[in-house]
Design a protein around this motif. Structure first.
Motif, PDB file in Angstrom:
ATOM      1  N   GLY A 121       0.781  -1.228   0.000  1.00 18.00           N
ATOM      2  CA  GLY A 121       0.000   0.000   0.000  1.00 18.00           C
ATOM      3  C   GLY A 121       0.814   1.281   0.000  1.00 18.00           C
ATOM      4  O   GLY A 121       0.253   2.366   0.068  1.00 18.00           O
ATOM      5  N   LEU A 122       2.129   1.178  -0.090  1.00 15.07           N
ATOM      6  CA  LEU A 122       3.006   2.345  -0.053  1.00 15.07           C
ATOM      7  C   LEU A 122       3.736   2.491  -1.379  1.00 15.07           C
ATOM      8  O   LEU A 122       4.327   1.522  -1.874  1.00 15.07           O
ATOM      9  CB  LEU A 122       4.026   2.174   1.078  1.00 15.07           C
ATOM     10  N   VAL A 123       3.722   3.691  -1.962  1.00 19.06           N
ATOM     11  CA  VAL A 123       4.482   3.948  -3.188  1.00 19.06           C
ATOM     12  C   VAL A 123       5.961   3.963  -2.820  1.00 19.06           C
ATOM     13  O   VAL A 123       6.389   4.722  -1.950  1.00 19.06           O
ATOM     14  CB  VAL A 123       4.054   5.278  -3.845  1.00 19.06           C
ATOM     15  N   VAL A 124       6.746   3.104  -3.502  1.00 19.99           N
ATOM     16  CA  VAL A 124       8.176   2.964  -3.191  1.00 19.99           C
ATOM     17  C   VAL A 124       9.078   3.260  -4.381  1.00 19.99           C
ATOM     18  O   VAL A 124      10.298   3.241  -4.247  1.00 19.99           O
ATOM     19  CB  VAL A 124       8.495   1.560  -2.629  1.00 19.99           C
ATOM     20  N   GLY A 125       8.494   3.522  -5.560  1.00 24.78           N
ATOM     21  CA  GLY A 125       9.313   3.808  -6.727  1.00 24.78           C
ATOM     22  C   GLY A 125       8.523   4.524  -7.802  1.00 24.78           C
ATOM     23  O   GLY A 125       7.288   4.489  -7.807  1.00 24.78           O
ATOM     24  N   ILE A 126       9.264   5.204  -8.696  1.00 28.78           N
ATOM     25  CA  ILE A 126       8.653   5.928  -9.809  1.00 28.78           C
ATOM     26  C   ILE A 126       9.477   5.715 -11.072  1.00 28.78           C
ATOM     27  O   ILE A 126      10.690   5.527 -11.014  1.00 28.78           O
ATOM     28  CB  ILE A 126       8.567   7.449  -9.529  1.00 28.78           C
TER      29      ILE A 126
END
Length: 161
Positions: free
Chosen positions: A70-75
């Protein structure tokens, strides 16, 4: 989720990592990841990038995020560029980063795979990028993905004085 609808997954810190289109609600985490890595918080820049690459449904422009538990960790952000310097249309990746504690888990590789899949659906068969020659981390990553020196030489000049 990839352009073709397939959810690409890798193993993250505590769970699976999925790649999907960025949402406006992801911007706080995107700005945080970038600030952690660069030391500069660029709110206006990232909102502008989202407006240009994340809003709408344009397959030639992609703004993707990797999410774990549930956590954005990369783009990763890329686009199709047409006929620059006489070259046929190709894909460009101009931003890729992973929260440091989630690195070395296949997150960036998975994001790049999904980006490339989407660019292929836009008809391109080549991917390019540009990076600082002293950025050994990102250079090593791109080389591990099969990227090599291309046919162009970047040139620049100062516009002051």
């Amino acid at each position: 989720m990839s352009a073709g609808g397939t959810d690409r997954r890798a193993r993250g810190k505590t769970g699976e990592v999925s790649v999907r289109k960025a949402r406006r609600t992801d911007l706080e985490r995107v700005i945080g990841i970038d600030a952690t890595v660069t030391g500069i918080e660029k709110d206006d820049y990232w909102h502008s990038v989202f407006h240009r690459y994340g809003a709408g449904n344009r397959p030639e422009r992609q703004f993707l995020v990797a999410e774990c538990d549930g956590l954005v960790v990369g783009i990763v952000i890329g686009e199709v560029r047409d006929w620059e310097f006489g070259a046929p249309p190709c894909g460009w990746v101009f931003a890729i980063d992973v929260q440091p504690e989630y690195r070395q888990r296949g997150v960036a590789s998975r994001m790049l795979d999904v980006l490339c899949e989407g660019l292929r659906t836009s008809g391109v068969r080549k991917l390019r990028t540009m990076l600082s020659r002293d950025n050994v981390l990102i250079l090593s990553f791109f080389r591990s993905q099969g990227m090599r020196t291309g046919p162009f030489i970047p040139l620049e000049m100062d516009l002051d004085d």
